[in-house]
Scaffold this motif. Structure first.
Motif, short mmCIF file in Angstrom:
data_model
loop_
_atom_site.label_atom_id
_atom_site.label_comp_id
_atom_site.label_asym_id
_atom_site.label_seq_id
_atom_site.Cartn_x
_atom_site.Cartn_y
_atom_site.Cartn_z
N HIS A 124 0.85 -1.20 0.00
CA HIS A 124 0.00 0.00 0.00
C HIS A 124 0.88 1.24 0.00
CE1 HIS A 124 1.17 -0.38 4.21
NE2 HIS A 124 0.90 0.90 4.35
N ASP A 126 0.62 5.11 1.94
CA ASP A 126 -0.11 5.63 3.09
C ASP A 126 -1.18 6.63 2.65
OD1 ASP A 126 1.48 4.09 4.75
OD2 ASP A 126 1.69 5.69 6.23
N HIS A 266 4.85 0.05 0.28
CA HIS A 266 5.52 -0.73 1.32
C HIS A 266 4.58 -1.77 1.91
CE1 HIS A 266 3.72 2.84 3.17
NE2 HIS A 266 3.58 2.14 4.29
FE LIG Z 1 1.96 2.26 5.66
#
Ligand SMILES: [Fe+2]
Length: 302
Positions: A124, A126, A266
């Protein structure tokens, strides 16, 4: 140079792509920059961080000799690199950084959200559920305490994901640039704020500065992809690319180490810890991208 992310710009894309892949780090060690004091960067340290971020949109700093639990390290490091507009969320601490650590059994609010558990987290970026006017462009992760086992982060520059997808089929990139490619249903979010349904692209090019921005989650719950054949194929191909990318780098942050990045893709692996040895990371989410031209360090006579 014309923008390489423009799908009509095949020549420019080819040149940029080849240079990007040639320069991209193939070992996580190439990302690591030792810092004497993250609160007071020297010009050469800023240069070393910039060199990594130019290649990979991320760098890992290391200052194991300082008290790792000191939150000012992460906060002040970010400030010197242009990360000032911090997204303060409901679960964040007073200074706006979030303490990512497994919630106690009594903490029902945090415990509902995967970051505050021992569970793995899939690929994903953030704030993928944020509206475009609240894009998370910068992200930092500072390790105060690592897990006893596990808890590593796989990292992948989103520009590499773009390249790998465009190389398979440019139509897939076009599909994921549609403003209704990805929809997050109405929900209560990690900030405990009710959010209306919202749609947006996975890949977007900033209209002013020309950088590539990505919002993505490999989660299949609480996300709805546009229901046409090309978008569905693009999503599947992107998930396969991320699961197998030869360019993904795995970092195990130790106390005093941290990640600074332009919100790259990440993951987090599952982990074990104990009450005496809790994994603890300070996370900052910013509306700013990293910059390296602020010259905040005290001037030194050459
Ligand atoms: Fe994250």
């Amino acid at each position: 140079m014309s923008n390489p992310f423009d799908l009509a710009n095949e020549m420019g894309y080819r040149a940029w792509r080849d240079a990007k892949l040639a320069a991209y780090p193939r070992s996580v060690d190439e990302l690591i920059v030792p810092l004497a004091d993250p609160r007071h960067l020297t010009p050469s340290e800023i240069g070393a961080l910039e060199a990594r971020c130019t290649r990979a949109n991320m760098a890992i700093y290391s200052a194991p000799h300082l008290p790792a639990a000191d939150k000012s390290l992460a906060r002040q490091l970010g400030q010197q690199l242009g990360l000032t507009r911090l997204e303060g969320n409901y679960l964040a601490d007073e200074d706006g950084l979030s303490s990512i650590t497994p919630a106690s059994d009594e903490d029902n609010v945090r415990g509902e959200f995967i970051p505050y558990t021992h569970k793995p987290i899939n690929w994903h970026t953030d704030g993928y559920y944020n509206t475009l006017d609240r894009r998370i462009l910068g992200m930092t992760l500072h390790c105060a305490q690592d897990a006893e086992e596990g808890g590593a982060n796989a990292l992948l520059d989103h520009e590499i994901a773009y390249i790998q997808l465009r190389d398979v089929n440019p139509d897939y990139v076009a599909a994921l640039m549609q403003p209704d490619a990805m929809t997050i249903p109405a929900r209560m979010d990690e900030d405990n704020v009710a959010r209306p349904e919202q749609s947006g692209p996975v890949f977007a090019v900033d209209p002013e500065q020309g950088f590539l921005y990505m919002r993505y989650t490999a989660r299949t719950r609480s996300i709805v992809w546009k229901d046409d054949a090309v978008t569905q194929a693009a999503v599947k191909t992107l998930a396969d690319i991320l699961a197998n990318s030869e360019y993904s780098l795995t970092a195990h942050l130790r106390p005093g180490m941290g990640l600074i990045c332009n919100n790259v893709l990440h993951t987090r692996s599952g982990f074990t810890d104990s009450p005496e040895h809790r994994r603890l990371l300070y996370r900052g989410r910013y509306y700013d991208r990293l910059r390296f031209d602020l010259n905040t360090a005290p001037s030194r006579v050459a």
